[in-house]
Design a protein around this motif. Sequence first.
Motif, PDB file in Angstrom:
ATOM      1  N   PHE A   1     -18.526  30.563 -20.831  1.00  0.00           N
ATOM      2  CA  PHE A   1     -18.108  29.366 -20.197  1.00  0.00           C
ATOM      3  C   PHE A   1     -18.845  29.040 -19.135  1.00  0.00           C
ATOM      4  CE2 PHE A   1     -14.409  27.233 -17.813  1.00  0.00           C
ATOM      5  CZ  PHE A   1     -14.670  26.001 -18.614  1.00  0.00           C
ATOM      6  N   ARG A   2     -19.322  27.669 -18.960  1.00  0.00           N
ATOM      7  CA  ARG A   2     -20.258  27.293 -17.983  1.00  0.00           C
ATOM      8  C   ARG A   2     -21.426  28.170 -18.132  1.00  0.00           C
ATOM      9  NH1 ARG A   2     -15.277  26.020 -13.954  1.00  0.00           N
ATOM     10  NH2 ARG A   2     -14.565  24.295 -15.087  1.00  0.00           N
ATOM     11  N   ILE A   3     -22.178  28.018 -19.073  1.00  0.00           N
ATOM     12  CA  ILE A   3     -23.446  28.935 -19.143  1.00  0.00           C
ATOM     13  C   ILE A   3     -24.570  27.931 -18.625  1.00  0.00           C
ATOM     14  CG2 ILE A   3     -25.024  30.168 -20.827  1.00  0.00           C
ATOM     15  CD1 ILE A   3     -22.510  29.894 -22.925  1.00  0.00           C
ATOM     16  N   PRO A   4     -25.250  28.678 -17.733  1.00  0.00           N
ATOM     17  CA  PRO A   4     -26.682  27.923 -17.307  1.00  0.00           C
ATOM     18  C   PRO A   4     -27.756  28.040 -18.209  1.00  0.00           C
ATOM     19  CG  PRO A   4     -25.832  29.841 -15.685  1.00  0.00           C
ATOM     20  CD  PRO A   4     -25.169  29.949 -17.010  1.00  0.00           C
ATOM     21  N   ALA A   5     -28.512  26.907 -18.256  1.00  0.00           N
ATOM     22  CA  ALA A   5     -29.564  26.730 -19.193  1.00  0.00           C
ATOM     23  C   ALA A   5     -30.433  27.846 -19.316  1.00  0.00           C
ATOM     24  CB  ALA A   5     -30.368  25.433 -18.942  1.00  0.00           C
ATOM     25  N   ALA A   6     -30.565  28.411 -18.177  1.00  0.00           N
ATOM     26  CA  ALA A   6     -31.784  29.440 -17.885  1.00  0.00           C
ATOM     27  C   ALA A   6     -30.963  30.974 -18.580  1.00  0.00           C
ATOM     28  CB  ALA A   6     -31.857  29.888 -16.569  1.00  0.00           C
ATOM     29  N   GLU A   7     -29.644  30.888 -19.062  1.00  0.00           N
ATOM     30  CA  GLU A   7     -29.190  32.051 -19.488  1.00  0.00           C
ATOM     31  C   GLU A   7     -28.737  31.734 -20.946  1.00  0.00           C
ATOM     32  OE1 GLU A   7     -26.122  33.284 -17.022  1.00  0.00           O
ATOM     33  OE2 GLU A   7     -27.095  33.337 -15.302  1.00  0.00           O
ATOM     34  N   ALA A   8     -29.032  30.518 -21.498  1.00  0.00           N
ATOM     35  CA  ALA A   8     -28.520  30.154 -22.895  1.00  0.00           C
ATOM     36  C   ALA A   8     -28.895  30.905 -23.897  1.00  0.00           C
ATOM     37  CB  ALA A   8     -28.895  28.577 -23.177  1.00  0.00           C
ATOM     38  N   PHE A   9     -30.156  31.494 -24.100  1.00  0.00           N
ATOM     39  CA  PHE A   9     -30.656  32.255 -25.449  1.00  0.00           C
ATOM     40  C   PHE A   9     -30.134  33.333 -25.372  1.00  0.00           C
ATOM     41  CE2 PHE A   9     -34.421  29.039 -25.397  1.00  0.00           C
ATOM     42  CZ  PHE A   9     -34.143  28.650 -26.825  1.00  0.00           C
ATOM     43  N   ALA A  10     -29.471  34.232 -24.341  1.00  0.00           N
ATOM     44  CA  ALA A  10     -29.004  35.310 -24.339  1.00  0.00           C
ATOM     45  C   ALA A  10     -27.460  35.081 -24.964  1.00  0.00           C
ATOM     46  CB  ALA A  10     -28.688  35.681 -23.043  1.00  0.00           C
ATOM     47  N   HIS A  11     -27.057  33.867 -25.518  1.00  0.00           N
ATOM     48  CA  HIS A  11     -25.684  33.656 -26.030  1.00  0.00           C
ATOM     49  C   HIS A  11     -25.733  33.590 -27.573  1.00  0.00           C
ATOM     50  CE1 HIS A  11     -23.080  33.742 -22.464  1.00  0.00           C
ATOM     51  NE2 HIS A  11     -24.270  33.511 -21.956  1.00  0.00           N
ATOM     52  N   VAL A  12     -27.149  33.316 -27.998  1.00  0.00           N
ATOM     53  CA  VAL A  12     -27.471  32.888 -29.380  1.00  0.00           C
ATOM     54  C   VAL A  12     -27.650  33.940 -30.280  1.00  0.00           C
ATOM     55  CG1 VAL A  12     -29.380  31.786 -30.955  1.00  0.00           C
ATOM     56  CG2 VAL A  12     -28.801  30.612 -28.618  1.00  0.00           C
TER      57      VAL A  12
END
Length: 279
Positions: free
Chosen positions: A136-147
């Motif tokens: 929730f409220r994922i910063p863009a810099a951390e986004a790929f870790a959620h893919v």
Amino acid sequence: MRYLTFSVDGRKTFGAVTGGGVADLGKRTGFASLKDLLAGDAPEIHDQPDYSLGEITYLPPIDDPVHIWCLALNYPEHHDEVQAAGRVQELPKQPALFARARDSLTGHEQPLRHPGVSEQYDFEGELAVVIGKPGFRIPAAEAFAHVAGYTVMNEGSVRDWQFHTRQITPGKNFLRSGAIGPWITTADEVSDVDSLRITTTVNGEVMQDDRAGSMVHKIPRFIEYVSSIAPLYPGDILATGTPSGVGFSRKPPVFLREGDMCEVAIEGVGVLRNRVGRD
């Protein structure tokens, strides 16, 4: 790895492509669904398949996502062709977001359902992101870790219904008007998302051809934006928009008819193939 959901012998299950066939992970593991597997630790896959690809019926890789978020006008040349048709003005400064219902999508090699009430049924080849790690409220810099990985979508659109009002949702949610699959290719197998080439063909003729790097709002911004609205969950699907070349912008327009074969190919991810049918 390539993961998929499928049915065989009247039973729904999920698995991994291996050894020229499919390993049935629903039978081999303790996971209840592919969503659960993506959220957990990936099992070790042996080369021996349980079924050949010809024995299975493909289902949407995630057939019960909490969210299916989609972007409109996310490629500059597609924006230009829509603008030339008098439908939009400036490029959206923020992601132009809409949602699809899960029953608006069918699987690989399953018939797309012609809407019947309209003859303006269009194709839209797209790269889709599948979430593995919730947030929730994922910063863009951390986004790929959620893919978790990527799949292919034909984001079929019924154009006159899409433009009845300023809200495009009706034209994006006709029953089985879109398709997704054939599988999820895990993120570790895609070294450079921007280089992925997206092509759409109708009856063998190339209609769309571009690379994911042309996106206006890239995947990290997309994830940041939608996760600011609501949490993302394992199995959520984010369709990143379509390149130029869609049917309604052509002169004359090219719309899908019963019997047409539509293929969307994304190199390194998969080829999604569907024939248009009519109930």
